[in-house]
Design an enzyme around this catalytic site. Structure first.
Site, PDB file in Angstrom:
ATOM      1  N   ARG A 161       0.872  -1.173   0.000  1.00 18.88           N
ATOM      2  CA  ARG A 161       0.000   0.000   0.000  1.00 18.88           C
ATOM      3  C   ARG A 161       0.909   1.224   0.000  1.00 18.88           C
ATOM      4  NH1 ARG A 161      -2.069  -3.556   3.931  1.00 18.88           N
ATOM      5  NH2 ARG A 161      -4.185  -4.328   3.457  1.00 18.88           N
ATOM      6  N   LYS A 184      -2.548  -2.935   7.814  1.00 18.40           N
ATOM      7  CA  LYS A 184      -3.786  -2.535   8.483  1.00 18.40           C
ATOM      8  C   LYS A 184      -4.005  -3.359   9.747  1.00 18.40           C
ATOM      9  CE  LYS A 184      -6.538  -0.766   4.613  1.00 18.40           C
ATOM     10  NZ  LYS A 184      -7.798  -0.947   3.852  1.00 18.40           N
ATOM     11  N   HIS A 252      -2.865   2.579  -5.813  1.00 17.36           N
ATOM     12  CA  HIS A 252      -3.412   1.322  -5.311  1.00 17.36           C
ATOM     13  C   HIS A 252      -3.606   0.308  -6.438  1.00 17.36           C
ATOM     14  CE1 HIS A 252      -4.804  -0.689  -1.739  1.00 17.36           C
ATOM     15  NE2 HIS A 252      -5.884  -1.132  -2.355  1.00 17.36           N
ATOM     16  N   ARG A 255      -0.754  -2.085  -6.707  1.00 18.08           N
ATOM     17  CA  ARG A 255      -0.864  -3.202  -5.767  1.00 18.08           C
ATOM     18  C   ARG A 255      -1.806  -4.269  -6.322  1.00 18.08           C
ATOM     19  NH1 ARG A 255      -1.166  -4.867  -0.140  1.00 18.08           N
ATOM     20  NH2 ARG A 255      -3.308  -5.237   0.526  1.00 18.08           N
ATOM     21  N   HIS A 278      -3.963  -9.544   3.557  1.00 20.64           N
ATOM     22  CA  HIS A 278      -5.418  -9.589   3.713  1.00 20.64           C
ATOM     23  C   HIS A 278      -5.774 -10.442   4.921  1.00 20.64           C
ATOM     24  CE1 HIS A 278      -6.215  -8.647  -0.808  1.00 20.64           C
ATOM     25  NE2 HIS A 278      -6.031  -7.560  -0.085  1.00 20.64           N
ATOM     26  N   TYR A 287      -9.492 -11.381  -6.823  1.00 22.74           N
ATOM     27  CA  TYR A 287      -8.554 -11.393  -7.944  1.00 22.74           C
ATOM     28  C   TYR A 287      -8.816 -12.558  -8.894  1.00 22.74           C
ATOM     29  CZ  TYR A 287      -6.180  -7.781  -5.391  1.00 22.74           C
ATOM     30  OH  TYR A 287      -5.903  -6.605  -4.751  1.00 22.74           O
TER      31      TYR A 287
END
Length: 306
Positions: A161, A184, A252, A255, A278, A287
């Site tokens: 990110r 995150k 982004h 990524r 994730h 994806y």
């Protein structure tokens, strides 16, 4: 927050503190939760004509929930945003019901509005390479150009990110074979560093006029302070206009491109999930939909009977 009773305001604050301390929610997430649940509690005050204490919250009905959702939609809140708000309210109620010992069936059984999930918008491999090459042309100052290339190469080559790339410090240089990234929610992951990314950062470091100190940001602004992400966003915006790429070609998207191209090359979802950081595999599975959609597009364009 003046429409919320003191008891509810305190309960909301306790819940938010728990989300931050125990669940590792980011400050942005906490801010969103505060706004979403606060708006819900304020609506219930107006809906019932008086501030709703904890006892009143236990008696919220399905019709109350429908009224809140209808008012939100009439106020211009989209289905996706309303689903997010409802998720926050349910999370708060799940905690509150357990703490106060009541059934929160009316709230927890409320169905989320349906919406079409947006698929990630990656760049094609040649477009991703062209983006990196074109970013280098956006500044006449060679050290700034190499800085921008280094950042975008990290986004694409390591799946970072932009906040993670700009969060690197002088202590991370020269880049090792792997980087430990705190993403995150404080989630840590190990990311391999490609030679191209390492070389790009080394080139930047050789030309950067500002001293690289262990505690200082790795990527500097022109005056030596931390590099603002808007600078990279602006550089990519100019580059995509020159290349004729859509507005979705953002930092982004690099990524997203990393993940999609890795999947197309045979990478497995679990490994890609770990590389991206994730929390849920379902996020990474988006994806596969991108890859399938691209295959069908090629099929429809090239099949003799199309």
């Amino acid at each position: 927050m003046t429409l919320i009773s003191p008891a509810c305001r305190d309960a909301l604050q306790y819940w938010l503190e728990g989300q931050s301390a125990l669940s590792g929610a980011s400050q942005n997430t906490i801010t969103a939760y505060r706004g979403d649940v606060g708006e819900f509690l304020a609506f219930m005050t107006l809906h019932h004509g008086s501030p709703q204490g904890l006892g009143a919250l236990e008696r919220i009905s399905i019709s109350d929930m429908r009224a809140w959702m209808a008012q939100s939609r009439n106020g211009g809140v989209g289905a996706r945003s309303l689903a997010r708000k409802l998720s926050a309210v349910k999370s708060f109620y799940r905690w509150l019901a357990e703490r106060e010992g009541f059934e929160a069936t009316a709230v927890l059984s409320t169905r989320s509005p349906k919406f079409t999930k947006k698929l990630p918008r990656p760049l094609a491999e040649d477009a991703a390479r062209a983006m990196i090459d074109t970013v280098e042309l956006q500044s006449s100052d060679s050290w700034v150009a190499t800085r921008d290339v280094a950042v975008v190469t990290l986004l694409y080559g390591c799946g970072l990110r932009i906040s993670e790339a700009l969060g690197l410090t002088g202590a991370d240089a020269p880049l090792p074979a792997t980087l430990r990234i705190i993403g995150k929610g404080g989630k840590e992951r190990v990311v391999p560093v490609l030679d191209a990314a390492r070389d790009a950062v080394n080139t930047y470091l050789q030309l950067c006029p500002h001293p690289q100190e262990p505690a200082a940001p790795l990527f500097r602004g022109v005056r030596g302070g931390p590099l603002n992400p808007r600078i990279i966003q602006g550089v990519m915006a100019r580059a995509r206009m020159q290349l004729g790429l859509p507005a979705t070609a953002t930092p982004h998207a690099m990524r997203h491109s990393f993940a999609t191209h890795l999947l197309a090359a045979g990478g497995d979802l679990r490994s890609i999930q770990e590389l991206l950081g994730h929390a849920s595999l379902s996020t990474t599975q988006a994806y596969t939909a991108v890859d399938t959609a691209r295959l069908m597009e090629v099929y429809n364009r090239t099949h003799p009977k199309a």
